[in-house]
Design an enzyme around this catalytic site. Structure first.
Site, PDB file in Angstrom:
ATOM      1  N   SER A 180       2.147   2.491  -3.866  1.00 17.79           N
ATOM      2  CA  SER A 180       1.801   3.891  -4.131  1.00 17.79           C
ATOM      3  C   SER A 180       1.578   4.729  -2.880  1.00 17.79           C
ATOM      4  CB  SER A 180       0.557   3.965  -5.009  1.00 17.79           C
ATOM      5  OG  SER A 180       0.904   3.565  -6.308  1.00 17.79           O
TER       6      SER A 180
ATOM      7  N   LYS B 170       3.907   7.570  -2.486  1.00 22.92           N
ATOM      8  CA  LYS B 170       3.908   8.765  -3.354  1.00 22.92           C
ATOM      9  C   LYS B 170       3.727  10.094  -2.625  1.00 22.92           C
ATOM     10  CE  LYS B 170       2.344   6.111  -7.405  1.00 22.92           C
ATOM     11  NZ  LYS B 170       1.128   5.716  -8.147  1.00 22.92           N
TER      12      LYS B 170
ATOM     13  N   TYR C 176      12.225   4.372  -8.323  1.00 18.77           N
ATOM     14  CA  TYR C 176      10.787   4.355  -8.009  1.00 18.77           C
ATOM     15  C   TYR C 176      10.337   2.952  -7.559  1.00 18.77           C
ATOM     16  CZ  TYR C 176       5.787   4.041  -9.055  1.00 18.77           C
ATOM     17  OH  TYR C 176       4.442   3.774  -9.000  1.00 18.77           O
TER      18      TYR C 176
ATOM     19  N   TYR D 229      -6.921   8.120  -7.297  1.00 18.99           N
ATOM     20  CA  TYR D 229      -6.966   7.998  -8.763  1.00 18.99           C
ATOM     21  C   TYR D 229      -8.346   8.342  -9.312  1.00 18.99           C
ATOM     22  CZ  TYR D 229      -2.893   5.325  -7.384  1.00 18.99           C
ATOM     23  OH  TYR D 229      -1.743   4.926  -6.800  1.00 18.99           O
TER      24      TYR D 229
ATOM     25  N   VAL E 248      -1.171  -0.734  -4.274  1.00 22.12           N
ATOM     26  CA  VAL E 248      -1.609  -2.035  -4.801  1.00 22.12           C
ATOM     27  C   VAL E 248      -1.207  -3.238  -3.948  1.00 22.12           C
ATOM     28  CG1 VAL E 248      -1.887  -1.393  -7.226  1.00 22.12           C
ATOM     29  CG2 VAL E 248       0.358  -2.136  -6.393  1.00 22.12           C
TER      30      VAL E 248
HETATM   31  N1  GLN Z   1       4.635  -0.031  -7.877  1.00 26.29           N
HETATM   32  C1  GLN Z   1       3.285   0.036  -8.341  1.00 26.29           C
HETATM   33  C2  GLN Z   1       3.278   0.477  -9.789  1.00 26.29           C
HETATM   34  O1  GLN Z   1       3.997   1.388 -10.112  1.00 26.29           O
HETATM   35  C3  GLN Z   1       2.512   1.001  -7.502  1.00 26.29           C
HETATM   36  C4  GLN Z   1       1.094   1.218  -8.020  1.00 26.29           C
HETATM   37  C5  GLN Z   1       0.108   1.429  -6.938  1.00 26.29           C
HETATM   38  O2  GLN Z   1       0.317   1.096  -5.784  1.00 26.29           O
HETATM   39  N2  GLN Z   1      -1.051   1.950  -7.302  1.00 26.29           N
HETATM   40  O3  GLN Z   1       2.576  -0.063 -10.612  1.00 26.29           O
END
Ligand code: GLN
Length: 449
Positions: A66, A69, A191, A243, A261
């Site tokens: 993420s 993003k 993605y 988040y 993550v």
């Molecule tokens: N690729 C992970 C997902 O879409 C990224 C989520 C994250 O890093 N919070 O679940």
């Protein structure tokens, strides 16, 4: 040993302080991520001069997840503009987990580009270009942020592809509300690939520093996105980047940030630095436990909270006086009396909106009412466009009020001063030195100028 090693020491101290923390577990819903070394812990910081500092496993590769993003949001804003991007994805904190079904009632738009739903749409917004498909554009853009060419960890990509049903379901749901610009399967595939791009903590710190530095990569000097886009991305990171922990993070750490993550975490001190950590064990919001602790401590220890501005940056006005107080003043007689009438304001540093206000206020305060005034800009390094308009307007007002204003502007920072001529019908006397400017004002007072 060099003096700047003191910065490295501070990163090493943070690492030592939190390396022993045992809470959290690496993500395992993407099976390949569960293989990460839970003890790896890297920290990196990049300054606005492109100086790079690191401690621990700062060059161990891991996938962006993420943390990609905000950078893809930056790319979308650059290519399509804020209005178009906002038609598809909002900018409100959702207060929900990263993988929540976050769709605005009514429009069906995902709440923001930092949660998965909004990120999938944002990725889907990136158009193919002739000879450059959308994913290559994404990869290339992230590489410019990092200052080097990046690649995809195919194993992590495959691992998420075969297990990513929730994201696929989200993409279909978004299509059902009419806010998915391309085929959902394609969008999610792109993605997942973007999430599987490999970086190190040092890369991440450079990427964060690029956002801090108005979109210019401080290591390569390349303008990756505009300053306006970088500012907008930071705004969304500040409110949504962590988040459902975003409010608490802004409260305690006070820096725009983004977690991923795989254990990566970035934080940005606007116009100051980019910092990144890597440590795979995660807390309940999907953020790195050690990274969170280290950055929270770092912010507190070094006073980095954005809302904390205890001291104004340098003083702008270094002297407000009358010319008789200057070393160059005549010691007695008529000449001295004339010098007592001349106000002098000396400014320094770079002049922006706030600094310009101080200079204008000082001009009003300087010297006897209605007397001539000298504004000395010899030690001013820059005047931005907003400050320039303010200074010229202020000087024109003084002149229209009947004061004689002269400037010491050896570097021509005030430009051609048309604005003053337009508003006052005259040119301001401009001098190379303060002594000359004061003499000119004194002569004018004596009726010789
Ligand atoms: N690729 C992970 C997902 O879409 C990224 C989520 C994250 O890093 N919070 O679940």
């Amino acid at each position: 040993m060099s003096a700047a090693d003191a910065v490295t020491d501070s990163l090493q101290n943070l690492r030592a302080q939190f390396a022993g923390v045992r809470e959290g577990r690496p993500a395992d819903y993407i099976p390949q991520l569960a293989l990460a070394d839970p003890d790896a812990f890297g920290l990196a910081l990049v300054s606005m001069d492109g100086h790079r500092y690191s401690a621990g496993e700062a060059e161990v590769p891991f996938t962006l997840q993420s943390v990609s993003k905000p950078f893809i949001y930056a790319l979308a804003l650059s290519l399509l503009g804020l209005d178009e991007v906002s038609r598809w994805v909002g900018a409100e904190p959702s207060g929900e987990a990263f993988n929540a079904i976050s769709l605005e009632p009514g429009t069906g738009r995902p709440a923001n580009a930092m949660v998965n739903a909004g990120a999938i749409v944002t990725t889907a917004l990136i158009p193919d270009a002739p000879g450059d498909d959308a994913f290559r554009r994404i990869l290339h853009c992230l590489g410019r942020f990092a200052g080097r060419e990046l690649d995809v960890d195919e194993e992590v990509f495959r691992s998420e592809s075969v297990t990513g049903d929730r994201n696929r379901a989200l993409a279909y749901l978004i299509r059902s509300t009419g806010t998915m610009p391309v085929d959902p399967v394609l969008a999610v595939d792109r993605y997942f690939r973007q999430c599987a791009i490999r970086v190190t903590a040092l890369d991440l710190a450079t990427m964060a520093a690029t956002l801090a530095y108005g979109g210019v990569n401080p290591v390569t000097g390349e303008q990756v996105v505009s300053a306006e886009v970088a500012a907008r991305v930071l705004a969304v990171m500040a409110t949504c980047g962590m988040y459902d922990g975003s409010g608490d993070w802004l409260l305690r750490v006070g820096l725009p940030a983004k977690s991923g993550v795989s254990g990566g975490l970035i934080a940005v001190g606007p116009a100051r630095f980019g910092v990144a950590t890597y440590s795979p064990p995660l807390d309940s919001t999907g953020g790195s436990v050690r990274g969170h602790a280290a950055l929270e401590t770092m912010s507190r220890r070094y006073g980095l909270h954005l809302m904390l501005n205890p001291a104004l940056p340098g003083s702008t006005v270094t002297l407000v006086t009358t010319a008789d107080d200057l070393p160059s003043a005549p010691s007695a007689g008529h000449e001295r009396v004339l010098h007592e009438q001349v106000g002098v304001v000396v400014a320094q540093g770079s002049i922006d909106f706030t600094a310009a206000e101080r200079v204008l206020y000082a001009l009003d305060e300087s010297g006897p009412d209605g007397g001539p005034v000298v504004l000395d800009l010899h030690d001013v390094t820059s005047v931005d466009s907003v400050a320039l308009a303010m200074l010229l307007t202020g000087l024109a007002r003084l002149v229209n009020d009947g004061r004689r204003a002269a400037v010491v502007d050896p570097n021509g920072l005030l430009g051609a001063m048309e604005l003053v001529r337009e508003r006052t019908g005259q040119d301001l006397p401009r001098h190379a030195t303060r002594v000359e400017a004061v003499e000119g004002s004194a002569r004018a007072l004596a009726g010789e100028g």
